[in-house]
Design a protein around this motif. Structure first.
Motif, PDB file in Angstrom:
ATOM      1  N   GLY A   1      -9.876   1.044  -3.788  1.00  0.00           N
ATOM      2  CA  GLY A   1      -9.769   2.386  -4.352  1.00  0.00           C
ATOM      3  C   GLY A   1      -9.212   2.334  -5.760  1.00  0.00           C
ATOM      4  N   VAL A   2      -8.130   3.084  -5.997  1.00  0.00           N
ATOM      5  CA  VAL A   2      -7.522   3.127  -7.338  1.00  0.00           C
ATOM      6  C   VAL A   2      -6.520   2.006  -7.548  1.00  0.00           C
ATOM      7  N   LEU A   3      -6.371   1.103  -6.568  1.00  0.00           N
ATOM      8  CA  LEU A   3      -5.374   0.040  -6.647  1.00  0.00           C
ATOM      9  C   LEU A   3      -5.996  -1.274  -7.114  1.00  0.00           C
ATOM     10  N   THR A   4      -5.210  -2.033  -7.873  1.00  0.00           N
ATOM     11  CA  THR A   4      -5.614  -3.366  -8.316  1.00  0.00           C
ATOM     12  C   THR A   4      -4.507  -4.354  -7.959  1.00  0.00           C
ATOM     13  N   ARG A   5      -4.890  -5.456  -7.329  1.00  0.00           N
ATOM     14  CA  ARG A   5      -3.881  -6.443  -6.922  1.00  0.00           C
ATOM     15  C   ARG A   5      -3.251  -7.083  -8.150  1.00  0.00           C
ATOM     16  N   LYS A   6      -1.938  -7.266  -8.078  1.00  0.00           N
ATOM     17  CA  LYS A   6      -1.192  -7.928  -9.153  1.00  0.00           C
ATOM     18  C   LYS A   6      -1.046  -9.408  -8.805  1.00  0.00           C
ATOM     19  N   GLY A   7      -1.685 -10.269  -9.580  1.00  0.00           N
ATOM     20  CA  GLY A   7      -1.576 -11.709  -9.329  1.00  0.00           C
ATOM     21  C   GLY A   7      -2.289 -12.089  -8.044  1.00  0.00           C
ATOM     22  N   SER A   8      -1.878 -13.209  -7.501  1.00  0.00           N
ATOM     23  CA  SER A   8      -2.476 -13.718  -6.270  1.00  0.00           C
ATOM     24  C   SER A   8      -1.673 -13.245  -5.068  1.00  0.00           C
ATOM     25  N   ALA A   9      -2.328 -13.208  -3.911  1.00  0.00           N
ATOM     26  CA  ALA A   9      -1.604 -12.903  -2.682  1.00  0.00           C
ATOM     27  C   ALA A   9      -0.578 -13.994  -2.431  1.00  0.00           C
ATOM     28  N   GLN A  10       0.533 -13.636  -1.832  1.00  0.00           N
ATOM     29  CA  GLN A  10       1.584 -14.615  -1.564  1.00  0.00           C
ATOM     30  C   GLN A  10       1.067 -15.722  -0.645  1.00  0.00           C
ATOM     31  N   ALA A  11       1.549 -16.920  -0.886  1.00  0.00           N
ATOM     32  CA  ALA A  11       1.049 -18.081  -0.147  1.00  0.00           C
ATOM     33  C   ALA A  11       1.266 -17.957   1.358  1.00  0.00           C
ATOM     34  N   ASP A  12       2.336 -17.252   1.753  1.00  0.00           N
ATOM     35  CA  ASP A  12       2.599 -17.141   3.191  1.00  0.00           C
ATOM     36  C   ASP A  12       1.707 -16.107   3.873  1.00  0.00           C
TER      37      ASP A  12
END
Length: 300
Positions: free
Chosen positions: A56-67
Motif C-alpha cells: 500500500g502506502v508503506l515502503t520497507r526501510k532497509g532489509s528485513a531483520q535477519a531473525d
C-alpha cells in the motif's frame, strides 16, 4: 419538544454524537459493526515474517531483520509501521499485547493522561448511574401500577408517559426514562446512560465524552473532546485485536497524533503485531496497509 430530544440522541450515539445546535465542533462519532468469525479462515502458524518491499502506502526501510521477527516501514508524513513476530511462550495474548499498548500509549503522554482522567470520572459516574437506574426502575414500577389511573397530561405540560406491556417511556423536563425489551435508557440533562443487550454506553454531551463497554470486553471505547482510546477483540479461538489512541493535536513531546496496533495469530502463538505511529489522526491508509501486512503473514 425538547423533553423528547435525549432518547433520540441517546440512540443516535450508536452512530454519531448528538449536537443540539447543529454545530460541527466538539463531536465524537462512533460507528459499530459486527461479524461472525465462523466465516474467518484459520490463522497460520509462522516462524518468520514475510516483509515485502512495499505494501500500500508503506515502503520497507532497509532489509528485513535477519531473525525474521521484525521489519520496519515508513509511510506518508513520517508515519512508522513495525511488524513483529511475537512468540507467547506460555503467556496469554492479552499479556503480550498489553506490553505493546503501554509502549504505544507512552508515545502520546498527554492524551494518555486525559483518557485516564476521563476513565476515573467515568468509573465514578458509572456507580452513580447504577444507583440512578435502580431508582428509575422503582419509578417505572410505580408508574406502571398507576398508569390505569393516571390522567393524560394536556396543554403545555412538561411530562409525557407511554406505558404498554414490556414498554415504558417517561419524559419530564430534562429527564427521560426508556424501558424496552433488551434496552434501557436513563437521561438527565447533558448525560445519558444506555444499555442495549450486552453493550453499555455512557455519554456526557457537555464534555463531549462517550464511553462504550461490552460485557464480554470485546469493545472498549473512551472518547472525549481531546483524545480517544479504542480497544477491540474478536471472539473465537484465534487472536484478532486492535488498539488505537488518537489526539486532536500533535503531542508536544513526540509529534505523533495516532498510535495503535493490529494483531492476529493462533491462540497459542506466535502472533503477528503491526504497530502504527502517524502524525495524522485520520491516516486510514497507513492502518489499512498495516492490516494487510498482518493478513499476508497469518491470514484473515
Amino acid at each position: 419538544m425538547h423533553h423528547l430530544l435525549w432518547p433520540v440522541c441517546a440512540l443516535a450515539l450508536l452512530t454519531a454524537a448528538c449536537d443540539d445546535n447543529g454545530g460541527s465542533s466538539s463531536k465524537v462519532r462512533i460507528t459499530t459493526s459486527s461479524s461472525d468469525n465462523d466465516g474467518k479462515g484459520v490463522l497460520k502458524v509462522v516462524d518468520t515474517l514475510q516483509c515485502p518491499q512495499t505494501q500500500g502506502v508503506l515502503t520497507r526501510k532497509g532489509s528485513a531483520q535477519a531473525d525474521g521477527a521484525t521489519c520496519t516501514y515508513s509511510g506518508p508524513r513520517g508515519a512508522e509501521v513495525m511488524l513483529h513476530l511475537v512468540p507467547l511462550n506460555g503467556r496469554s495474548s492479552q499479556e503480550a499485547l498489553k506490553a505493546f499498548e503501554d509502549r504505544l500509549a507512552g508515545d502520546l503522554p498527554q492524551a494518555l493522561a486525559e483518557v485516564r482522567a476521563a476513565e476515573a470520572r467515568n468509573q465514578a459516574e458509572a456507580a452513580r448511574a447504577d444507583a440512578d437506574a435502580a431508582r428509575a426502575d422503582a419509578e417505572v414500577a410505580r408508574a406502571e401500577a398507576e398508569a390505569a389511573r393516571a390522567e393524560a397530561h394536556g396543554g403545555h405540560g412538561s411530562t409525557a408517559q407511554v406505558t404498554a406491556p414490556g414498554v415504558h417511556i417517561e419524559t419530564q423536563d430534562e429527564k427521560a426514562t426508556v424501558r424496552l425489551p433488551g434496552m434501557r435508557i436513563d437521561a438527565d440533562g447533558d448525560r445519558a446512560n444506555i444499555r442495549i443487550g450486552g453493550l453499555t454506553i455512557r455519554a456526557d454531551d457537555k464534555s463531549s465524552q462517550v464511553n462504550v463497554r461490552s460485557n464480554d470486553e470485546a469493545v472498549s471505547i473512551d472518547a472525549h473532546d481531546g483524545a480517544a482510546r479504542i480497544r477491540t477483540s474478536a471472539p473465537g479461538q484465534s487472536v484478532r485485536a486492535t488498539f488505537l489512541m488518537t489526539t486532536n493535536g500533535a503531542d508536544a513531546e513526540t509529534g505523533w497524533r495516532m498510535v495503535g496496533y493490529e494483531a492476529r495469530g493462533p491462540v497459542g502463538g506466535p502472533i503477528v503485531v503491526a504497530t502504527v505511529r502517524t502524525k495524522d489522526r485520520n491516516e486510514n491508509r497507513v492502518m489499512d496497509a498495516a492490516k494487510a501486512l498482518v493478513t499476508l503473514n497469518v491470514g484473515d
